[in-house]
Design a protein around this motif. Structure first.
Motif, PDB file in Angstrom:
ATOM      1  N   VAL A 155      -2.040   4.952   8.530  1.00  0.00           N
ATOM      2  CA  VAL A 155      -2.330   4.834   7.090  1.00  0.00           C
ATOM      3  C   VAL A 155      -1.518   5.870   6.321  1.00  0.00           C
ATOM      4  O   VAL A 155      -1.678   7.080   6.529  1.00  0.00           O
ATOM      5  N   LEU A 156      -0.643   5.400   5.426  1.00  0.00           N
ATOM      6  CA  LEU A 156       0.178   6.273   4.587  1.00  0.00           C
ATOM      7  C   LEU A 156      -0.078   5.947   3.121  1.00  0.00           C
ATOM      8  O   LEU A 156      -0.421   4.813   2.774  1.00  0.00           O
ATOM      9  N   SER A 157       0.116   6.939   2.259  1.00  0.00           N
ATOM     10  CA  SER A 157      -0.076   6.723   0.824  1.00  0.00           C
ATOM     11  C   SER A 157       0.901   7.582   0.029  1.00  0.00           C
ATOM     12  O   SER A 157       1.183   8.716   0.397  1.00  0.00           O
ATOM     13  N   LEU A 158       1.413   7.008  -1.051  1.00  0.00           N
ATOM     14  CA  LEU A 158       2.262   7.773  -1.973  1.00  0.00           C
ATOM     15  C   LEU A 158       1.431   8.570  -2.974  1.00  0.00           C
ATOM     16  O   LEU A 158       1.972   9.409  -3.693  1.00  0.00           O
ATOM     17  N   ILE A 624       0.147   0.738   7.761  1.00  0.00           N
ATOM     18  CA  ILE A 624      -0.090   0.272   6.393  1.00  0.00           C
ATOM     19  C   ILE A 624       0.216   1.409   5.426  1.00  0.00           C
ATOM     20  O   ILE A 624      -0.243   2.541   5.614  1.00  0.00           O
ATOM     21  N   ALA A 625       0.976   1.119   4.378  1.00  0.00           N
ATOM     22  CA  ALA A 625       1.299   2.122   3.361  1.00  0.00           C
ATOM     23  C   ALA A 625       1.173   1.484   1.982  1.00  0.00           C
ATOM     24  O   ALA A 625       1.302   0.268   1.831  1.00  0.00           O
ATOM     25  N   SER A 626       0.915   2.320   0.985  1.00  0.00           N
ATOM     26  CA  SER A 626       0.834   1.845  -0.388  1.00  0.00           C
ATOM     27  C   SER A 626       0.969   3.033  -1.329  1.00  0.00           C
ATOM     28  O   SER A 626       1.100   4.183  -0.889  1.00  0.00           O
ATOM     29  N   ASP A 627       0.917   2.746  -2.625  1.00  0.00           N
ATOM     30  CA  ASP A 627       0.957   3.828  -3.598  1.00  0.00           C
ATOM     31  C   ASP A 627      -0.381   4.527  -3.694  1.00  0.00           C
ATOM     32  O   ASP A 627      -0.452   5.692  -4.078  1.00  0.00           O
ATOM     33  N   THR A 628      -1.465   3.832  -3.350  1.00  0.00           N
ATOM     34  CA  THR A 628      -2.798   4.441  -3.329  1.00  0.00           C
ATOM     35  C   THR A 628      -3.746   3.543  -2.544  1.00  0.00           C
ATOM     36  O   THR A 628      -3.423   2.400  -2.244  1.00  0.00           O
ATOM     37  N   LEU A 629      -4.918   4.072  -2.194  1.00  0.00           N
ATOM     38  CA  LEU A 629      -5.981   3.279  -1.575  1.00  0.00           C
ATOM     39  C   LEU A 629      -7.073   3.074  -2.616  1.00  0.00           C
ATOM     40  O   LEU A 629      -7.474   4.026  -3.292  1.00  0.00           O
ATOM     41  N   LEU A 630      -7.547   1.850  -2.750  1.00  0.00           N
ATOM     42  CA  LEU A 630      -8.508   1.570  -3.821  1.00  0.00           C
ATOM     43  C   LEU A 630      -9.561   0.562  -3.380  1.00  0.00           C
ATOM     44  O   LEU A 630      -9.425  -0.098  -2.356  1.00  0.00           O
TER      45      LEU A 630
END
Length: 642
Positions: A155-158, A624-630
């Motif tokens: 899990v990655l996030s920007l 899985i990566a994204s700009d944020t988790l929501l």
């Protein structure tokens, strides 16, 4: 390889430190760092306060837009803020009197007294605004992008929470360049994949930006990912709007998330704060609760979370309760021990047990609050299942209106209406009726929220009421609702379990108090729906040829296959391989069974858990990566930031 993929992904922290160090060391003198509060938690993933002190930072403050800025004549002030126009303009207004005073008192400090670090980008109009404010030469601008922050295994996030609002509500795509640079850095660290599948306008634009940045230097090591999947959030709104059934997903539904850490606070959780004030109530449990605790959603730091994160909530909460009982029995052993055994036990085992006990109690507290806040969880999931299957639209609208009146949730009621519009369609007259009731409850200032949600494609455009035209239309036969884009894609990709081939878990699992059978990725929604990301990953991993993949993805508009610099539809790519020379070998089946998934506009834990299930089923590894988790309520809440 000597270095595992997880180690490489954790290495983003070192790259981020080097970037920040380059900025801080380029600024001479004693320095003070003033941080925007929203940046503190993500920055903790990059460096510590002691690391900052080694780089010359004397003191660290929180930036307060309502108070006067701290000022010391012998210090260089460095402000770190997000790249938001409102935040930037507020800071410039605060800096004007200070910068002018410093300039008149000591002209030699003009170029080094004030610095602003913008995260992740410093846009061209920021320089223009600086000049308009008369601060050009007095304040120096920098940009800093910490790229991907490693939150958990896979899990990655920007950590760019405002990106959904910019892209989908405001139509502002300026942040895509920073995302493209982060993806390019990932290519430099992990190598270029053999194939990239994009779905959506923003995803395609990201690929164009990546290609414009130039080719990545060839590495002697093989790439770590066999394929990339980049998809827009609006291509699968449903997986965010549905209420998840897994532990990690429900934690995010109730508690605020800050860079991979949730705040367990019953008095100020998401459900309680969005309710109408009259319906909030004050339970004895909420008033007697002590200081809010924090749970870090990282399986390496918290083994309780690691064991339960992707389990069905009913199963996870019962396991936590069982662990509490087991710990109690373990501590009772002290009464039966001899003195020497007791000394050894206290020295070696007790500290670990005490730490474990604290973690278990935090999770027990969190699960109890989730149960308390989602009291109508079963009714909600039944309603969502009927919406997915388009069962009796009139009754569904009546139930949503009833929930608006009885439950009074500002975001989650709108969320159900958005889900209904995507799955079955909402008529303008129906939206007018709902908007009238909603504004009567929460105030007519919220009317513009419906326009914002329409901009994002979550609702139809709210038209003004016209009584004369309504009377004329009432005598005409109304056409039936056409199939929505969601229904078409869900049927073609077999996202709904009612049209899938595989045996699906029983949706009645949660109603009976038992977790749903974990037999397909739809278990994250009690067997109702398979997240699009998980289904596409499954297709990529199971495809034996490009022709087979093209057959499965036929008629899906917006999907593109990128191999090298070439971009085409899956069908065109398969046709090209038939006519091309033998040198252009088919990339399917994938030789390397590692996938990288990037969601433009925010990912959710239901998607992550479903992809994790697919990876275990196929023997692959999915990151899985994204700009944020929501959560779904966060998606709706973004429309209120007007």
């Amino acid at each position: 390889m000597d270095v595992t993929l997880e180690k490489k992904l954790q290495g983003f922290q070192l790259v981020a430190q080097e970037k920040l160090q380059a900025i801080l060391c380029s600024i001479p003198g004693k320095k003070e760092l003033i941080l925007e509060p929203e940046l503190i938690k993500p920055l903790e993933h990059v460096c510590t306060a002691s690391w900052l002190k080694l780089k010359g930072i004397q003191r660290i403050y929180k930036h307060d837009a309502k108070q006067r800025l701290p000022r010391a004549d012998d210090q260089v002030h460095i402000y770190m803020i997000r790249s938001l126009l409102g935040t930037y303009q507020t800071l410039l207004r605060q800096l004007q009197p200070l910068a002018m005073q410093t300039s008149s008192e000591s002209p030699d400090l003009e170029l080094r007294a004030f610095h602003i670090i913008c995260v992740p980008s410093c846009y061209a109009y920021f320089h223009a605004l600086l000049e308009q404010a008369g601060l050009c030469g007095l304040v120096q601008l920098h940009h800093y992008n910490w790229d991907f922050i490693y939150l958990d295994q896979g899990v990655l996030s920007l950590e760019l929470p405002n990106l959904y609002e910019c892209l989908y509500l405001q139509g502002n795509s300026s942040a895509l360049s920073a995302m493209a640079q982060s993806l390019r850095l990932l290519q430099m660290i992990c190598g270029q994949p053999a194939v990239t599948l994009t779905f959506g306008n923003h995803s395609t634009q990201l690929m164009h930006l990546l290609q414009a940045l130039g080719t990545v230097p060839q590495s002697p090591n093989p790439p770590d990912f066999g394929a990339w999947l980049i998809m827009d959030r609006d291509k699968d709104y449903v997986s965010t709007l549905l209420t998840p059934a897994i532990y990690a997903g429900l934690l995010l539904e109730v508690f605020q998330l800050r860079a991979g850490e949730i705040v367990v606070d019953n008095a100020n959780n998401k459900i309680r704060t969005q309710k109408l004030h009259l319906l909030q109530g004050k339970t004895e449990y909420a008033t007697n609760q002590g200081k809010p605790s924090c749970i870090r959603l990282n399986s390496a730091c918290d083994e309780i979370y690691g064991d339960n994160r992707y389990k069905h909530f009913a199963q996870a909460s019962s396991l936590v309760r069982a662990q509490v009982k087991a710990l109690g029995l373990e501590l009772q052993k002290l009464n039966d021990m001899q003195l020497e055994e007791m000394h050894d036990y206290v020295a070696r085992k007790l500290p670990k047990l005490t730490e474990l006990k604290a973690k278990v109690l935090r999770h027990l507290n969190a699960s109890e609050i989730v149960i308390q806040m989602l009291g109508n969880f079963r009714r909600l999931q039944t309603l969502e299942e009927d919406i997915l299957n388009n069962v009796s639209r009139k009754r569904l609208l009546t139930e949503i209106d009833e929930l608006l009146t009885t439950d009074g949730q500002r975001y989650n009621t709108l969320r159900l209406l958005c889900l209904l519009h995507l799955c079955a369609g909402v008529a303008p007259e129906e939206l007018q009726s709902f908007a009238r009731n909603y504004c009567n409850m929460f105030g007519h200032r919220e009317l513009c929220v419906f326009q914002q949600l329409a901009q994002a494609g979550l609702l139809p455009v709210l038209l003004p009421e016209r009584k004369t035209s309504a009377k004329l239309l009432s005598n005409l036969p109304l056409p039936k609702f056409q199939q929505t884009e969601f229904q078409a894609n869900a049927n073609r990709l077999k996202l709904l379990t009612s049209c899938a081939d595989a045996e699906q878990p029983a949706a009645a699992g949660s109603a009976s108090g038992h977790p749903a059978i974990k037999s397909c990725p739809s278990f994250v929604f009690n067997g109702m729906y398979i997240p699009l990301a998980a289904q596409l990953c499954s297709m990529l991993l199971n495809a034996t040829s490009s022709e087979q993949l093209a057959t499965k993805l036929a008629m899906i508009e917006g999907l593109q296959v990128h191999v090298g610099a070439q971009a085409s539809t899956p069908k065109a790519y398969a046709a090209h391989l038939k006519t091309a020379s033998t040198e252009n070998a088919d990339v399917f089946p994938l030789r390397l069974r590692n996938l990288f998934v990037f969601v433009v506009g925010g990912a959710n834990y239901a998607e992550i858990a479903a992809c994790d299930f697919v990876s275990k089923l196929t023997g692959a590894q999915i990151t899985i990566a994204s700009d944020t988790l929501l959560a779904g309520s966060d998606l709706i809440a973004a429309a209120f930031n007007h």
